[in-house]
Design a protein around this motif. Structure first.
Motif, PDB file in Angstrom:
ATOM      1  N   ILE A 171      14.930  42.858  -5.717  1.00 36.11           N
ATOM      2  CA  ILE A 171      15.917  41.923  -6.329  1.00 36.11           C
ATOM      3  C   ILE A 171      17.012  41.663  -5.337  1.00 36.11           C
ATOM      4  O   ILE A 171      17.501  40.682  -5.055  1.00 36.11           O
ATOM      5  CB  ILE A 171      16.365  42.636  -7.561  1.00 36.11           C
ATOM      6  CG1 ILE A 171      15.504  42.857  -8.645  1.00 36.11           C
ATOM      7  CG2 ILE A 171      17.553  41.922  -8.170  1.00 36.11           C
ATOM      8  CD1 ILE A 171      15.981  43.781  -9.688  1.00 36.11           C
ATOM      9  N   ARG A 172      17.250  42.598  -4.548  1.00 37.91           N
ATOM     10  CA  ARG A 172      18.410  42.266  -3.537  1.00 37.91           C
ATOM     11  C   ARG A 172      17.892  41.429  -2.541  1.00 37.91           C
ATOM     12  O   ARG A 172      18.540  40.429  -1.749  1.00 37.91           O
ATOM     13  CB  ARG A 172      18.884  43.535  -2.693  1.00 37.91           C
ATOM     14  CG  ARG A 172      20.130  43.981  -3.711  1.00 37.91           C
ATOM     15  CD  ARG A 172      20.858  44.902  -2.657  1.00 37.91           C
ATOM     16  NE  ARG A 172      20.373  46.220  -2.640  1.00 37.91           N
ATOM     17  CZ  ARG A 172      21.210  47.301  -1.806  1.00 37.91           C
ATOM     18  NH1 ARG A 172      22.018  46.752  -1.216  1.00 37.91           N
ATOM     19  NH2 ARG A 172      20.638  48.363  -1.912  1.00 37.91           N
ATOM     20  N   ARG A 173      16.607  41.381  -2.185  1.00 33.71           N
ATOM     21  CA  ARG A 173      15.949  40.703  -1.002  1.00 33.71           C
ATOM     22  C   ARG A 173      16.020  39.166  -1.573  1.00 33.71           C
ATOM     23  O   ARG A 173      16.331  38.366  -1.023  1.00 33.71           O
ATOM     24  CB  ARG A 173      14.549  41.011  -0.847  1.00 33.71           C
ATOM     25  CG  ARG A 173      13.855  39.981   0.225  1.00 33.71           C
ATOM     26  CD  ARG A 173      12.523  40.324   0.453  1.00 33.71           C
ATOM     27  NE  ARG A 173      11.822  39.370   1.304  1.00 33.71           N
ATOM     28  CZ  ARG A 173      11.226  39.544   2.759  1.00 33.71           C
ATOM     29  NH1 ARG A 173      11.162  40.725   2.833  1.00 33.71           N
ATOM     30  NH2 ARG A 173      11.065  38.667   3.223  1.00 33.71           N
ATOM     31  N   SER A 174      15.802  38.972  -2.659  1.00 39.54           N
ATOM     32  CA  SER A 174      15.607  37.673  -3.466  1.00 39.54           C
ATOM     33  C   SER A 174      17.204  37.143  -3.541  1.00 39.54           C
ATOM     34  O   SER A 174      17.327  35.994  -3.217  1.00 39.54           O
ATOM     35  CB  SER A 174      15.190  37.689  -5.040  1.00 39.54           C
ATOM     36  OG  SER A 174      15.261  36.470  -5.562  1.00 39.54           O
ATOM     37  N   ALA A 175      18.102  38.117  -3.746  1.00 35.16           N
ATOM     38  CA  ALA A 175      19.575  37.566  -3.812  1.00 35.16           C
ATOM     39  C   ALA A 175      19.968  37.102  -2.379  1.00 35.16           C
ATOM     40  O   ALA A 175      20.818  35.972  -2.113  1.00 35.16           O
ATOM     41  CB  ALA A 175      20.495  38.592  -4.369  1.00 35.16           C
ATOM     42  N   ILE A 176      19.436  37.712  -1.641  1.00 38.40           N
ATOM     43  CA  ILE A 176      19.725  37.431   0.000  1.00 38.40           C
ATOM     44  C   ILE A 176      19.553  35.966   0.282  1.00 38.40           C
ATOM     45  O   ILE A 176      19.957  35.247   0.964  1.00 38.40           O
ATOM     46  CB  ILE A 176      19.166  38.517   0.970  1.00 38.40           C
ATOM     47  CG1 ILE A 176      20.212  39.879   0.835  1.00 38.40           C
ATOM     48  CG2 ILE A 176      19.289  38.071   2.556  1.00 38.40           C
ATOM     49  CD1 ILE A 176      19.575  41.091   1.460  1.00 38.40           C
ATOM     50  N   VAL A 177      18.072  35.899   0.116  1.00 34.44           N
ATOM     51  CA  VAL A 177      17.452  34.524   0.445  1.00 34.44           C
ATOM     52  C   VAL A 177      18.057  33.444  -0.497  1.00 34.44           C
ATOM     53  O   VAL A 177      18.541  32.456   0.042  1.00 34.44           O
ATOM     54  CB  VAL A 177      15.785  34.523   0.053  1.00 34.44           C
ATOM     55  CG1 VAL A 177      15.426  33.264   0.012  1.00 34.44           C
ATOM     56  CG2 VAL A 177      15.262  35.601   1.017  1.00 34.44           C
ATOM     57  N   ALA A 178      18.486  33.801  -1.693  1.00 36.13           N
ATOM     58  CA  ALA A 178      19.147  32.532  -2.593  1.00 36.13           C
ATOM     59  C   ALA A 178      20.545  32.378  -2.060  1.00 36.13           C
ATOM     60  O   ALA A 178      20.884  31.258  -1.998  1.00 36.13           O
ATOM     61  CB  ALA A 178      19.397  33.267  -3.901  1.00 36.13           C
ATOM     62  N   PHE A 179      21.284  33.477  -1.352  1.00 38.58           N
ATOM     63  CA  PHE A 179      22.507  33.325  -0.968  1.00 38.58           C
ATOM     64  C   PHE A 179      22.482  32.454   0.479  1.00 38.58           C
ATOM     65  O   PHE A 179      23.370  31.422   0.699  1.00 38.58           O
ATOM     66  CB  PHE A 179      23.324  34.654  -0.601  1.00 38.58           C
ATOM     67  CG  PHE A 179      24.751  34.471  -0.150  1.00 38.58           C
ATOM     68  CD1 PHE A 179      25.821  34.297  -1.337  1.00 38.58           C
ATOM     69  CD2 PHE A 179      25.178  34.014   0.999  1.00 38.58           C
ATOM     70  CE1 PHE A 179      27.095  33.915  -0.817  1.00 38.58           C
ATOM     71  CE2 PHE A 179      26.390  33.861   1.388  1.00 38.58           C
ATOM     72  CZ  PHE A 179      27.332  33.839   0.240  1.00 38.58           C
ATOM     73  N   ILE A 180      21.738  32.639   1.251  1.00 36.55           N
ATOM     74  CA  ILE A 180      21.466  31.891   2.362  1.00 36.55           C
ATOM     75  C   ILE A 180      21.076  30.453   2.171  1.00 36.55           C
ATOM     76  O   ILE A 180      21.706  29.673   2.785  1.00 36.55           O
ATOM     77  CB  ILE A 180      20.412  32.450   3.406  1.00 36.55           C
ATOM     78  CG1 ILE A 180      20.910  34.007   3.671  1.00 36.55           C
ATOM     79  CG2 ILE A 180      20.106  31.698   4.698  1.00 36.55           C
ATOM     80  CD1 ILE A 180      19.702  34.719   4.588  1.00 36.55           C
ATOM     81  N   ARG A 181      20.121  30.358   1.149  1.00 28.82           N
ATOM     82  CA  ARG A 181      19.836  29.010   0.883  1.00 28.82           C
ATOM     83  C   ARG A 181      21.115  28.162   0.454  1.00 28.82           C
ATOM     84  O   ARG A 181      21.467  27.013   0.692  1.00 28.82           O
ATOM     85  CB  ARG A 181      18.671  29.052  -0.278  1.00 28.82           C
ATOM     86  CG  ARG A 181      18.233  27.595  -0.695  1.00 28.82           C
ATOM     87  CD  ARG A 181      17.331  27.570  -1.563  1.00 28.82           C
ATOM     88  NE  ARG A 181      15.958  27.759  -0.893  1.00 28.82           N
ATOM     89  CZ  ARG A 181      14.993  28.953  -1.043  1.00 28.82           C
ATOM     90  NH1 ARG A 181      15.183  29.745  -1.759  1.00 28.82           N
ATOM     91  NH2 ARG A 181      13.690  28.750  -0.174  1.00 28.82           N
TER      92      ARG A 181
END
Length: 488
Positions: A171-181
């Motif tokens: 879930i955190r991985r997804s949040a990291i990618v979403a934040f960078i995007r």
RNA sequence: GAGAAUAUAGCUCAGUCGGUAGAGCAACUGCCUUUUAAGCAGUGGGUCGAAGGUUCGAGUCCUUCUAUUCUCACCA
């Protein structure tokens, strides 16, 4: 399993569909806990996988697990009726059920759902490895955890069911990618897609995977990087482009390397590597705050602070500091003897740039725990980077090292098509001498540069490694759902 | 590519000096209407990673192989 097949048939024969189509869910487990009020019986409808069962004759307790966690269910024969209760007795840990009822608190204090009706939503035919938990002095002790790494990677679905912290990491991985995007998009840069199947691979020094296109009867490569395509887009007039790219490298596998991995590459026109360092500082800091809520992370036993500014050090200075030797102005002969004095065994074929890289990789990089920008690399190691504006023989390049590993690579992009051609042709010569990681001359890329590419800063971030650092995971396999393993 | 470790029940693991396979949980059968590592009584469950070999006899010793993990090498 045999038994569960029989149960499945049994249920069907008694008119229970073990695989119905829908169930009306009104609350997650976490909602039930959050909205609970002592004085009110709130009606809820929850669904999830049975994780524990405690049957006591005519009443039972069990926990179901949904996307938000676990909630205990209390089921009483009086309440649901004889038939339903005997159906319940056929259920197993692992089955997915829906429960309608109301929230209440049990005698022992746990907020639970008092079931008035329940429905089997999916019959599980394989036993899941149940881990039991107990609280001892406030500490959670887990018994018989599903811990065999091979099984966890091969059957990640089971790992996710049984080990909640695994779920949290992803879930955190997804949040990291979403934040960078969101970070890149908010600056006006365009997210793009470029070819994964490439007739000529480039943009990095690595061996590729090869494949074949039948209709065209031609060899294609899975990309090792998307750099050259993104630069073509800068030539085409986009000011800023980025792509989250799966890249593929046909190399060894260890806890920092998976044959397919994710990088985000970013190219921004009219900027240089100094500017890019500031972007990286801001990005890392804000990602950490957004995802972890704080700017320090614990990685491999060290506390890492992601608060800007990060230390900046030229590669020569870093070697001076950590090895006590000066490499400035040294020729290949002198570098070789310096390396030898430090105790390094070197391949006699490698040139001075590679020698410096070896010294750095051996003595400096592993000791750079706090985020550090290493700058100004030798030109021969960086065929796509622009010559340093004031230091001959070096390029305007940085890598961000944290936790002793490279996280980012960036440079002021080389946009002189003549020099770029020379550099690629030099690579081609290395290739002829047997360096199978040297780059290939990409005529179309050179043609694009010949039309003129604005000054440009480029960046690549290893998403997997960034997730490792931000989530404190020690193996890349723990941040990739399905890491590559040999077939069973 | 090299080395080390690991591989036994669905899961987590014991298995001594080579003597014919064990525990807890899970499962099954009873009992039990507020339990939570539920409890009590009982039951079943194994190609000991694979293939060879030594031996009267191999989970255990030897050889080869396979997979995984770790370390090293490789790897922007």
């Amino acid at each position: 399993m045999q038994r569960r097949h029989e149960e499945r048939r049994h249920l069907m024969e008694s008119g229970v569909n073990p695989y119905p189509c829908t169930f009306d869910v009104t609350a997650y487990a976490a909602d039930v806990l959050a909205t609970f009020r002592e004085e009110e019986q709130l009606p809820v409808s929850v669904a999830g996988r049975i994780m524990t069962i405690r049957k006591m004759g005519k009443a039972s307790f069990f926990h179901i697990q949904d996307a938000t966690g676990r909630i205990q269910i209390y089921l009483k024969k009086d309440e649901v009726g004889e038939k339903a209760y005997s159906t319940f007795k056929l259920l197993d840990i692992g089955d997915i059920v829906g429960v309608k009822g109301y929230s209440f608190r049990t005698k022992t204090g746990e907020i639970s759902v008092h079931a008035q009706a329940f429905e089997l939503l999916s019959k599980s035919l394989r036993p899941i490895p149940v881990a039991k938990e107990k609280e001892v002095d406030g500490q959670k002790v887990v018994y018989d955890a599903f811990s065999d790494k091979e099984l966890r990677y091969r059957q990640r679905y089971v790992d996710l069911i049984v080990n909640p912290e695994v779920r949290q990491t992803f879930i955190r991985r997804s949040a990291i990618v979403a934040f960078i995007r969101q970070f890149f998009t908010s600056k006006g840069w365009l997210e793009v897609e470029t070819p994964i199947l490439q007739p000529i691979y480039g943009g990095a020094a690595a061996r590729p995977f090869t494949t074949h296109h039948n209709a065209l009867d031609m060899q294609l490569y899975l990309r090792i990087a998307n750099e050259l395509y993104l630069k073509r887009l800068i030539v085409g007039g986009f000011d800023g482009v980025f792509e989250f790219a799966k890249d593929f490298r046909n190399e060894g596998i260890d806890r920092f390397h998976n044959p397919e991995f994710t990088q985000v590459e970013l190219y921004v026109a009219y900027k240089d590597y100094n500017w890019m360092m500031e972007q990286v500082e801001e990005l890392l800091y804000r990602t950490a705050l957004a995802v972890n809520g704080c700017d320090t992370v614990s990685f491999l036993g060290s506390e890492i602070s992601l608060k800007p500014p990060f230390r900046r050090l030229t590669i020569a200075d870093s070697i001076r500091e950590y090895c006590g030797v000066d490499i400035d102005g040294k020729n290949e002969q002198e570098l070789r003897s310096t390396a030898k004095d430090l105790g390094l065994e070197l391949d006699p074929k490698i040139g001075s740039g590679k020698i410096i890289d070896e010294i750095f990789g051996e003595f400096v990089e592993p000791r750079l725990i706090q985020p550090t920008f290493i700058t100004d690399y030798p030109t021969e190691m960086s065929p796509l980077a622009k010559e340093h504006r004031s230091k001959p023989g070096l390029v305007e390049r940085f890598e961000l090292i944290a936790g002793g590993k490279e996280l980012c690579n960036s440079f002021s992009e080389l946009n002189d098509p003549v020099i770029q051609r020379e550099r690629l042709e030099a690579q081609a010569k290395l290739r002829l001498r047997g360096d199978d990681e040297a780059m290939i001359v990409d005529e179309d890329f050179l043609r694009a540069l010949e039309y003129g590419m604005p000054p440009c800063a480029g960046l690549g971030i290893g998403i997997d490694r960034m997730v490792m650092v931000l989530c404190g995971q020690e193996s890349i396999r723990d941040v990739i759902f399905f890491p590559h393993l040999k077939p069973e």
